[in-house]
Design a protein around this motif. Structure first.
Motif, PDB file in Angstrom:
ATOM      1  N   ASP A   1       1.237   2.743   3.676  1.00 16.02           N
ATOM      2  CA  ASP A   1       0.197   3.700   3.659  1.00 16.02           C
ATOM      3  C   ASP A   1       0.771   5.119   3.359  1.00 16.02           C
TER       4      ASP A   1
ATOM      5  N   GLY B   1      -3.473   9.805   5.097  1.00 12.66           N
ATOM      6  CA  GLY B   1      -2.131   8.977   4.933  1.00 12.66           C
ATOM      7  C   GLY B   1      -1.188   8.788   6.018  1.00 12.66           C
TER       8      GLY B   1
ATOM      9  N   HIS C   1      -5.719  -1.788   6.036  1.00 12.92           N
ATOM     10  CA  HIS C   1      -5.338  -0.975   7.228  1.00 12.92           C
ATOM     11  C   HIS C   1      -6.374  -1.150   8.248  1.00 12.92           C
TER      12      HIS C   1
ATOM     13  N   GLN D   1       0.715  -1.152  -0.047  1.00  9.77           N
ATOM     14  CA  GLN D   1       0.077  -0.023  -0.123  1.00  9.77           C
ATOM     15  C   GLN D   1       0.995   1.241  -0.145  1.00  9.77           C
TER      16      GLN D   1
END
Length: 367
Positions: free
Chosen positions: A268, A302, A210, A56
């Motif tokens: 992320d 993020g 997540h 990710q």
């Protein structure tokens, strides 16, 4: 050309944590991995590892995948993470106009396998509005044939694909088509109940994006997607920065997972990783403030994180043994995508070696 000898207290290779090894390099490649001998090493490392794998990655090096979904853009993102020890990534295109995801798919097809790009992660736009996070509300829509055909096109070319969606926003027939083509379908940004989540898992949704973030919190009578994911043997990604999820909650989740369930770290990461301290997303500025990426409303947008930092956090703050933490940033994410573990073996490029000191800081290879 002269050989370079690296001595390492620990070596992570092929899913095994080896003690007291030496690695020989010549002409930019590994020529041997052997037990530590008596020769004086050119480099003394605490850990030598295969490169990390991140499923990710929204951006890096000042570039967001959504802002530059081109081969050059993806190469820039991959290069930024490679400099930080992550050799393989799934570039992640988040909720946007359909043309943006299609451009990212075309870019992956053009550069797949050449630059550490494993495939594509499509996060959205088929998300629950109430759990959209920083994703733009105007672009949200239920799962549709256009997205399914895009994933099928990538899978038809052999490209690994992860697609994050809210299972309650997905028509069961379209969901079956995604599973049938071999995509890794991941539940995320979802308000699904535990019953809806388990039904989705039974239909082939095999991963959760997540864990904890962008989903309903657990209640005593409403475990939701979060509770179902922790207890079921589906794969679960986790952002291990202590900001998105507290260390205590990470410990609880990992301790409660079924034996053999795949738990893995994701960054992320946004464009600030290996880049400047702000960037534009949906025409709005996202800035780094005290380690957090914040949008204009003050919400998390993020993560400013890489997998080397995740490894350090899992050992220092979560208390995992080194081998378990290493698996979460290397072998587990690869297994989720159906890929074998990487090994330190003759022929491996020296630039793929990750060397860390006792503080988990990156160590350079000798020139």
């Amino acid at each position: 050309m002269a050989e370079t000898l690296i001595a390492a207290r620990h070596v992570w290779s092929g899913g095994a944590l080896l003690a007291d090894r030496e690695i020989t390099l010549r002409d930019g490649r590994v020529t041997a991995l052997a037990p530590r001998g008596t020769a004086v090493a050119d480099v003394e490392a605490f850990l030598a590892s295969v490169p990390f794998t991140d499923l990710q990655v929204n951006g890096g090096g000042g570039v967001m995948v959504n802002s530059d979904p081109s081969p050059a853009g993806l190469r820039a993102v991959a290069a930024a993470h490679r400099r930080l020890g992550t050799g393989d990534i799934l570039p992640t295109v988040i909720t946007d106009r359909p043309e943006v995801a299609e451009a990212a798919a075309a870019a992956v097809l053009a550069g797949w396998g050449e630059t550490g790009i494993l495939g594509l992660h499509i996060e959205g736009p088929h998300l629950a509005p109430a759990r959209r996070g920083t994703h733009e509300a105007a672009f949200l829509r239920p799962l549709d044939r256009r997205s399914v055909e895009l994933v099928e096109r990538l899978r038809g070319a052999g490209v690994p694909v992860m697609i994050t969606l809210a299972p309650e926003r997905a028509d069961p027939g379209l969901l079956r088509a995604l599973v049938a083509c071999g995509a890794v379908v991941s539940a995320g940004h979802s308000s699904a109940t535990a019953e809806e989540a388990r039904a989705a898992f039974a239909r082939g949704v095999g991963c959760v994006t997540h864990l904890f973030n962008a989903m309903d919190p657990m209640g005593s009578r409403a475990p939701g997607l979060l509770g179902a994911a922790i207890l079921e043997p589906v794969a679960c990604g986790l952002i291990c920065d202590g900001i998105h999820v507290s260390w205590d909650m990470l410990r609880l989740a990992l301790a409660a997972r079924p034996p053999g369930a795949r738990s893995f770290a994701v960054s992320d990461a946004m464009a600030t990783v290996g880049g400047p301290d702000s960037f534009m997303l949906y025409g709005r500025r996202i800035a780094l403030a005290e380690g957090r990426l914040i949008n204009a409303e003050g919400a998390l947008a993020g993560a400013h994180l890489d997998l080397r930092g995740s490894l350090a956090n899992l050992c220092r703050h979560v208390g995992l043994p080194l081998g378990e933490a290493l698996a979460m940033v290397t072998d587990m994410p690869r297994a989720v995508m159906g890929l074998a573990p990487r090994r330190i073996a003759p022929g491996m490029e020296a630039g793929d070696l990750v060397l860390l000191d006792r503080d988990f800081a990156l160590m350079p290879l000798p020139a």
